[in-house]
Design a protein around this motif. Sequence first.
Motif, mmCIF file in Angstrom:
data_model
loop_
_atom_site.group_PDB
_atom_site.id
_atom_site.type_symbol
_atom_site.label_atom_id
_atom_site.label_comp_id
_atom_site.label_asym_id
_atom_site.label_seq_id
_atom_site.Cartn_x
_atom_site.Cartn_y
_atom_site.Cartn_z
ATOM 1 N N THR A 43 0.816 -1.213 0.000
ATOM 2 C CA THR A 43 0.000 0.000 0.000
ATOM 3 C C THR A 43 0.850 1.263 0.000
ATOM 4 N N ARG A 44 2.136 1.092 0.248
ATOM 5 C CA ARG A 44 3.069 2.222 0.163
ATOM 6 C C ARG A 44 4.245 1.817 -0.708
ATOM 7 N N LYS A 45 4.560 2.655 -1.676
ATOM 8 C CA LYS A 45 5.647 2.354 -2.601
ATOM 9 C C LYS A 45 6.998 2.474 -1.914
ATOM 10 N N THR A 46 7.869 1.509 -2.153
ATOM 11 C CA THR A 46 9.231 1.577 -1.629
ATOM 12 C C THR A 46 10.105 2.270 -2.668
ATOM 13 N N ASN A 47 10.566 3.480 -2.350
ATOM 14 C CA ASN A 47 11.395 4.184 -3.322
ATOM 15 C C ASN A 47 12.805 3.590 -3.341
ATOM 16 N N GLN A 48 13.639 4.102 -4.231
ATOM 17 C CA GLN A 48 14.948 3.501 -4.443
ATOM 18 C C GLN A 48 15.818 3.566 -3.198
ATOM 19 N N ASP A 49 15.737 4.668 -2.430
ATOM 20 C CA ASP A 49 16.562 4.783 -1.232
ATOM 21 C C ASP A 49 16.189 3.700 -0.218
ATOM 22 N N VAL A 50 14.890 3.457 -0.061
ATOM 23 C CA VAL A 50 14.436 2.422 0.871
ATOM 24 C C VAL A 50 14.895 1.045 0.412
ATOM 25 N N LEU A 51 14.797 0.787 -0.883
ATOM 26 C CA LEU A 51 15.211 -0.519 -1.403
ATOM 27 C C LEU A 51 16.693 -0.778 -1.162
ATOM 28 N N PHE A 52 17.523 0.241 -1.353
ATOM 29 C CA PHE A 52 18.950 0.050 -1.118
ATOM 30 C C PHE A 52 19.243 -0.137 0.370
ATOM 31 N N LYS A 53 18.494 0.559 1.238
ATOM 32 C CA LYS A 53 18.657 0.358 2.676
ATOM 33 C C LYS A 53 18.254 -1.066 3.064
ATOM 34 N N LEU A 54 17.145 -1.540 2.488
ATOM 35 C CA LEU A 54 16.693 -2.903 2.774
ATOM 36 C C LEU A 54 17.714 -3.925 2.298
ATOM 37 N N ALA A 55 18.283 -3.683 1.121
ATOM 38 C CA ALA A 55 19.298 -4.600 0.605
ATOM 39 C C ALA A 55 20.495 -4.668 1.549
ATOM 40 N N ASP A 56 20.880 -3.506 2.108
ATOM 41 C CA ASP A 56 21.999 -3.490 3.055
ATOM 42 C C ASP A 56 21.639 -4.213 4.349
ATOM 43 N N VAL A 57 20.435 -3.933 4.852
ATOM 44 C CA VAL A 57 20.005 -4.553 6.120
ATOM 45 C C VAL A 57 19.905 -6.071 5.991
ATOM 46 N N PHE A 58 19.343 -6.538 4.875
ATOM 47 C CA PHE A 58 19.184 -7.977 4.663
ATOM 48 C C PHE A 58 20.438 -8.633 4.079
ATOM 49 N N ASN A 59 21.399 -7.791 3.665
ATOM 50 C CA ASN A 59 22.640 -8.285 3.053
ATOM 51 C C ASN A 59 22.344 -9.111 1.801
ATOM 52 N N VAL A 60 21.518 -8.523 0.921
ATOM 53 C CA VAL A 60 21.169 -9.175 -0.341
ATOM 54 C C VAL A 60 21.314 -8.159 -1.465
ATOM 55 N N SER A 61 21.280 -8.633 -2.695
ATOM 56 C CA SER A 61 21.288 -7.745 -3.854
ATOM 57 C C SER A 61 19.924 -7.089 -3.995
ATOM 58 N N ILE A 62 19.903 -5.863 -4.497
ATOM 59 C CA ILE A 62 18.634 -5.173 -4.711
ATOM 60 C C ILE A 62 17.763 -5.928 -5.712
ATOM 61 N N ASN A 63 18.374 -6.707 -6.585
ATOM 62 C CA ASN A 63 17.612 -7.495 -7.551
ATOM 63 C C ASN A 63 16.731 -8.542 -6.888
ATOM 64 N N GLU A 64 17.050 -8.892 -5.627
ATOM 65 C CA GLU A 64 16.260 -9.892 -4.904
ATOM 66 C C GLU A 64 14.836 -9.406 -4.631
ATOM 67 N N PHE A 65 14.615 -8.101 -4.751
ATOM 68 C CA PHE A 65 13.279 -7.563 -4.495
ATOM 69 C C PHE A 65 12.422 -7.508 -5.750
ATOM 70 N N PHE A 66 12.995 -7.906 -6.879
ATOM 71 C CA PHE A 66 12.269 -7.876 -8.139
ATOM 72 C C PHE A 66 12.072 -9.292 -8.674
ATOM 73 N N PRO A 67 11.046 -9.502 -9.481
ATOM 74 C CA PRO A 67 10.784 -10.841 -10.022
ATOM 75 C C PRO A 67 11.968 -11.391 -10.797
ATOM 76 N N ASN A 68 12.077 -12.706 -10.763
ATOM 77 C CA ASN A 68 13.193 -13.403 -11.417
ATOM 78 C C ASN A 68 13.142 -13.187 -12.917
ATOM 79 N N GLN A 69 14.245 -12.650 -13.445
ATOM 80 C CA GLN A 69 14.304 -12.380 -14.879
ATOM 81 C C GLN A 69 14.160 -13.655 -15.712
ATOM 82 N N GLY A 70 14.563 -14.797 -15.139
ATOM 83 C CA GLY A 70 14.541 -16.038 -15.895
ATOM 84 C C GLY A 70 13.171 -16.694 -15.958
ATOM 85 N N ASN A 71 12.221 -16.170 -15.220
ATOM 86 C CA ASN A 71 10.873 -16.747 -15.194
ATOM 87 C C ASN A 71 9.933 -15.858 -15.993
ATOM 88 N N PRO A 72 9.539 -16.254 -17.192
ATOM 89 C CA PRO A 72 8.724 -15.394 -18.051
ATOM 90 C C PRO A 72 7.345 -15.108 -17.505
#
Length: 211
Positions: A43-72
């Motif tokens: 219900t609230r959009k996560t802007n780019q700054d939040v996504l990068f903070k989340l990636a740092d907190v979870f210690n994952v790539s920012i791509n982990e928050f987006f759908p898998n490119q290999g799955n059509p």
Amino acid sequence: MDLNKYIGERIRYFRNKRGWTSEELANKLGTSRVTITRYETGTRKTNQDVLFKLADVFNVSINEFFPNQGNPSNLVSIDQLGMHPVKIPIVGTIACGSPILADQNVIGYTTELFNEVPEGTLFALKCQGDSMEPKIPNGATVIVRLQPTVEDDEIAAVLVDDNEEATLKRIKHIGNQVMLMPENQKYDPIILNKENPGRILGKVIKVSYDL
């Protein structure tokens, strides 16, 4: 599939995987539990700054928050969405006569998303003060492209009076003088001329901040 809901599900997945409550994640991000809940429900959009903070907190790539490119069957990934992450140095003080991006001037880095990879040399400044509000609020991160001149009505980072801090102002040329125009009307313009010299550092091409 709604992208905001997909990202929210990924946030909840990584939070639960680490055994954190919504409040614990909120504390790590410096926000509220209600905000985390809104992110997770989409219900609230996560802007780019939040996504990068989340990636740092979870210690994952920012791509982990987006759908898998290999799955059509899924939505597109960050690359397919046309967003390009660019790592940009954050400049603190800017000593006159020294290169802007000298090691002693760089206090950290920010990663920003662009629809197209920008040309030229970029640096970032943290806005301090309210002279450019509401266009550029206090605390905003400003991305600047290094260039010695800008056109009228463009916003530039400018070095004034041999100061070591850059000021952000809208540019207006009047004859041999340059006026630095604030957005906030409670401030007066600054006039650059022979008696009050200054130097344009670059053009502001992007502003990002948390709501």
